[in-house]
Scaffold this motif. Structure first.
Motif, mmCIF file in Angstrom:
data_model
loop_
_atom_site.group_PDB
_atom_site.id
_atom_site.type_symbol
_atom_site.label_atom_id
_atom_site.label_comp_id
_atom_site.label_asym_id
_atom_site.label_seq_id
_atom_site.Cartn_x
_atom_site.Cartn_y
_atom_site.Cartn_z
ATOM 1 N N ALA A 31 3.545 50.288 36.741
ATOM 2 C CA ALA A 31 3.203 50.518 38.150
ATOM 3 C C ALA A 31 4.348 51.272 38.812
ATOM 4 O O ALA A 31 5.310 50.670 39.294
ATOM 5 C CB ALA A 31 2.948 49.192 38.858
ATOM 6 N N PRO A 32 4.277 52.618 38.820
ATOM 7 C CA PRO A 32 5.376 53.387 39.415
ATOM 8 C C PRO A 32 5.485 53.103 40.913
ATOM 9 O O PRO A 32 4.492 52.750 41.551
ATOM 10 C CB PRO A 32 4.959 54.841 39.169
ATOM 11 N N THR A 33 6.693 53.249 41.423
ATOM 12 C CA THR A 33 6.880 53.072 42.873
ATOM 13 C C THR A 33 7.033 54.452 43.513
ATOM 14 O O THR A 33 7.359 55.420 42.834
ATOM 15 C CB THR A 33 8.128 52.231 43.179
ATOM 16 N N PHE A 34 6.772 54.521 44.776
ATOM 17 C CA PHE A 34 6.973 55.751 45.536
ATOM 18 C C PHE A 34 8.001 55.438 46.628
ATOM 19 O O PHE A 34 8.139 54.278 47.041
ATOM 20 C CB PHE A 34 5.651 56.225 46.149
ATOM 21 N N PRO A 35 8.734 56.461 47.090
ATOM 22 C CA PRO A 35 9.787 56.196 48.080
ATOM 23 C C PRO A 35 9.266 55.444 49.313
ATOM 24 O O PRO A 35 8.100 55.603 49.688
ATOM 25 C CB PRO A 35 10.263 57.610 48.456
ATOM 26 N N ASP A 36 10.169 54.657 49.875
ATOM 27 C CA ASP A 36 9.925 53.920 51.133
ATOM 28 C C ASP A 36 8.851 52.841 51.020
ATOM 29 O O ASP A 36 8.220 52.470 52.011
ATOM 30 C CB ASP A 36 9.548 54.883 52.273
ATOM 31 N N LYS A 58 -2.722 65.469 42.172
ATOM 32 C CA LYS A 58 -1.929 66.408 41.359
ATOM 33 C C LYS A 58 -1.611 67.624 42.239
ATOM 34 O O LYS A 58 -0.465 68.051 42.340
ATOM 35 C CB LYS A 58 -2.688 66.840 40.106
ATOM 36 N N ALA A 59 -2.650 68.133 42.911
ATOM 37 C CA ALA A 59 -2.444 69.280 43.808
ATOM 38 C C ALA A 59 -1.652 68.854 45.053
ATOM 39 O O ALA A 59 -0.815 69.602 45.551
ATOM 40 C CB ALA A 59 -3.787 69.868 44.216
ATOM 41 N N ASN A 60 -1.946 67.651 45.528
ATOM 42 C CA ASN A 60 -1.299 67.147 46.761
ATOM 43 C C ASN A 60 -0.676 65.790 46.448
ATOM 44 O O ASN A 60 -1.291 64.748 46.701
ATOM 45 C CB ASN A 60 -2.350 66.985 47.875
ATOM 46 N N PRO A 61 0.534 65.790 45.896
ATOM 47 C CA PRO A 61 1.087 64.530 45.372
ATOM 48 C C PRO A 61 1.321 63.458 46.446
ATOM 49 O O PRO A 61 1.496 63.764 47.624
ATOM 50 C CB PRO A 61 2.420 64.960 44.761
ATOM 51 N N ILE A 62 1.329 62.236 45.939
ATOM 52 C CA ILE A 62 1.727 61.111 46.790
ATOM 53 C C ILE A 62 3.226 61.252 46.989
ATOM 54 O O ILE A 62 3.988 61.230 46.013
ATOM 55 C CB ILE A 62 1.400 59.766 46.101
ATOM 56 N N GLU A 63 3.654 61.406 48.249
ATOM 57 C CA GLU A 63 5.084 61.679 48.484
ATOM 58 C C GLU A 63 5.869 60.409 48.758
ATOM 59 O O GLU A 63 6.926 60.192 48.207
ATOM 60 C CB GLU A 63 5.235 62.642 49.665
ATOM 61 N N ARG A 64 5.321 59.587 49.659
ATOM 62 C CA ARG A 64 6.071 58.379 50.027
ATOM 63 C C ARG A 64 5.168 57.444 50.823
ATOM 64 O O ARG A 64 4.091 57.848 51.280
ATOM 65 C CB ARG A 64 7.314 58.735 50.848
#
Ligand code: NAP
Length: 537
Positions: free
Chosen positions: A156-161, A357-363
């Motif tokens: 389960a990767p994490t994303f910033p913040d 993929k085109a619009n990645p999950i940023e945070r």
């Protein structure tokens, strides 16, 4: 300490220690205790039996292999009389079944639940494995069996913040025991593998709004959910052993015989009819393997299958832009996916598909996620991002074999095993469905492997021998497996099958691709040749 938590641990000296009480570990426990009469104790981090079925209790979770072969056969009475209610059992029914097996054979008294094993070291002087638990206790055992699961090590990767998010983040493979109420909520599902599509099809009509965060689209066919077929029950009841042996003697043990016909060898009309029949019947493995023999090995044959699915997808999804987003660009050569009504979900006004993929999950933000620069407001985010498959759980345990050899070093560029069950230099160590096991459905194959090494342990017990593996035999096995995957499209299509889903993981074969029937022939020939390749010293 309750009885269900098992014996006190520190300092105990066992014949056999087993890590994991999923399908493989429970049966290994039965064999070691009831067949060989050994002093055995099993350990599991969960508070109950079931392995991956204990943890994966997310909405919509069910087996997508037919219940006919998702079963044990060793207890003939249960094999015949357990009344699976559906063609594909729900997670709760699988768990009920495993508890019923454990209770009937009084297995729980030999299990320490809520117990993590952090380290396992072979001690040459005492010829014992020395295990360290997460709470610092030490357990010794002559044999160590790891039944830690093929798809059990959550990813389960994490994303910033992430800490800023005021809503809830749920991991599908560690779902809370008390099912959260998601009705009316704004829910995101990250991931569209087997887990993701089950959650998506289950939740679409139950939540307020569903946001599907899709990175790579996948080919999906219907599952064909329905009652357990009476004809299958009759067939099992008529002769359960014959049914079990028939299933084992196929290539993949999914309860059908794989096709031997090339998709390119039949006229287009007949090909379409076959695909249509498989589509109406449902089942991902059947669509991929029972229709034609070369979908997973020939790009041209593969394209006939993807053309068919693409036409179905385009007919089902009303918005052509959404249909295009759902259409994969790679081969139909991941683990096949099946869910009823999956593509139709995207016609619902309360479902939005995001191409991350085109619009990645940023945070994360307080209110949701930034996706492609825009905020998506959410109450709940579900991570359906998969597993560090096949090798993940073995490498979590600090495992040291003879002469201080560390498993993490030995497997640094990919696993090495013999028959998927043993590792050279790791004496008296057995795996259930370890790397380079056959690429098949699991429960019946788990049983087969456990039976195999139970016989080997029995032979070793007669001479007080220690079982090890010859390096040359292991090297040959690994080579056969590497060559086997190299001949397939699974090799060139990113997925957990080849390790490509985990950043930094070596991309390599982890399977015996010759099929279960051939696997049994090979392993039985080894046994009949005085266990050639194993040493019982
Ligand atoms: P999976 O097939 O590996 O799928 C993981 C999904 O998460 C993929 O769509 C992946 O996208 C996505 N993902 C991973 N990291 C991401 C990130 N950082 N950002 C966005 N998306 C991300 O995992 P799974 O669905 O859990 O299934 C694994 C296996 O478990 C199955 O193939 C099956 O063998 C077993 N399983 C069986 C059943 C069943 O019997 N019913 C149910 C569930 C699971 P990419 O494709 O781009 O990597």
């Amino acid at each position: 300490m309750t009885e269900a938590q098992g014996k006190r641990l520190d300092g105990i000296d066992l014949d056999v220690a087993i890590i994991g009480v999923g399908v493989g570990g429970l049966y290994a426990l039965y064999c070691m205790r009831e067949k060989l009469g050994l002093n055995v104790q099993a350990f599991d981090m969960a508070s109950g039996v079931g392995g991956t079925w204990f943890w994966n209790r997310y909405p919509g979770c069910r087996v997508d292999t037919e219940s006919t072969v998702y079963t044990y056969s060793f207890d003939l009475d249960m094999f015949q009389n357990w009344k699976w209610s559906e063609r594909y059992a729900r997670q709760s029914e699988v768990l009920d079944y495993m508890n019923a097996v454990a209770d009937k054979h009084d297995l729980k008294r030999s299990i320490n639940f809520n117990t993590r094993i952090d380290r396992a070291q072979w001690d040459d002087a005492t010829e014992r494995w020395v295990l360290a638990t997460g709470t610092g206790e030490t357990v010794r055992a002559r044999y160590l069996i790891e039944a830690v699961g093929l798809l059990s090590s959550s990813y389960a990767p994490t994303f910033p913040d992430q800490d800023k998010f005021k809503g809830q983040v749920l991991v599908a493979s560690k779902w809370p025991e008390t099912n959260p109420d998601l009705s009316g909520k704004r829910v995101a599902v990250i991931g569209t593998g087997s887990t993701g599509i089950q959650i998506i099809t289950e939740l679409a009509s139950k939540v307020g709004h569903l946001h599907v965060m899709q990175r790579t689209p996948q080919w999906v066919v219907p599952l064909g959910i329905g009652p357990f077929p009476q004809e299958a029950r009759d067939r099992i009841n008529l002769n359960p052993i014959a049914f079990r042996d028939w299933a084992l003697n196929t290539g993949t043990v999914f309860g059908f015989v794989e096709s031997t016909i090339s998709a390119l060898a039949v006229p287009a009309k007949e090909r379409q009819e076959r695909y249509e029949k498989a589509w109406q019947k449902g089942n991902g493995f059947s669509f991929m393997l029972e229709t034609f023999a070369d979908i997973t090995v020939s790009p041209e044959a593969n394209k006939t299958a993807t053309d068919f699915i693409k036409a179905k997808l385009e007919a089902a999804v009303k918005d052509p832009k959404v249909a295009a987003m759902l259409t994969p660009t790679d081969y139909y050569a991941r683990r096949p996916l099946a869910a009823d009504g999956y593509y139709e979900v995207y016609n619902r006004p309360n479902v939005t598909l995001h191409d991350v993929k085109a619009n990645p999950i940023e945070r994360y933000t307080e209110r949701g996620l930034i996706v492609g620069g825009e905020e998506v407001e959410l109450d709940v985010i579900i991570m359906a991002t998969g597993f560090d498959a096949v090798t993940g759980n073995y490498l979590k345990i600090d495992t040291i074999g003879k002469d201080g050899a560390n498993l993490r070093d030995i497997w640094a560029s990919g696993p090495r095993t013999f028959g998927g069950m043993t590792i050279a230099g790791f004496p008296n160590f057995f795996m259930v469905f370890g790397p380079f096991s056959p690429f098949t459905s699991q429960p019946l194959v788990h049983e087969w492997q456990v039976n195999y090494f139970t016989d080997l342990i029995e032979a070793a017990e007669k001479t007080n021998g220690i079982v090890d593996t010859e390096v040359t035999a292991q090297d040959q096995w690994v080579q056969i497996c590497q060559d086997g995957l190299a001949g397939t499209l699974f090799q060139v299509t990113d997925s957990w099958i080849n390790g490509a889903n985990i950043p930094g993981k070596p991309r390599t074969s982890m399977w015996y691709m010759g099929g279960m029937a051939n696997y049994m022939v090979e392993m039985n020939a080894i046994r009949d040749n005085n266990y050639r390749g194993f040493t019982v010293g």
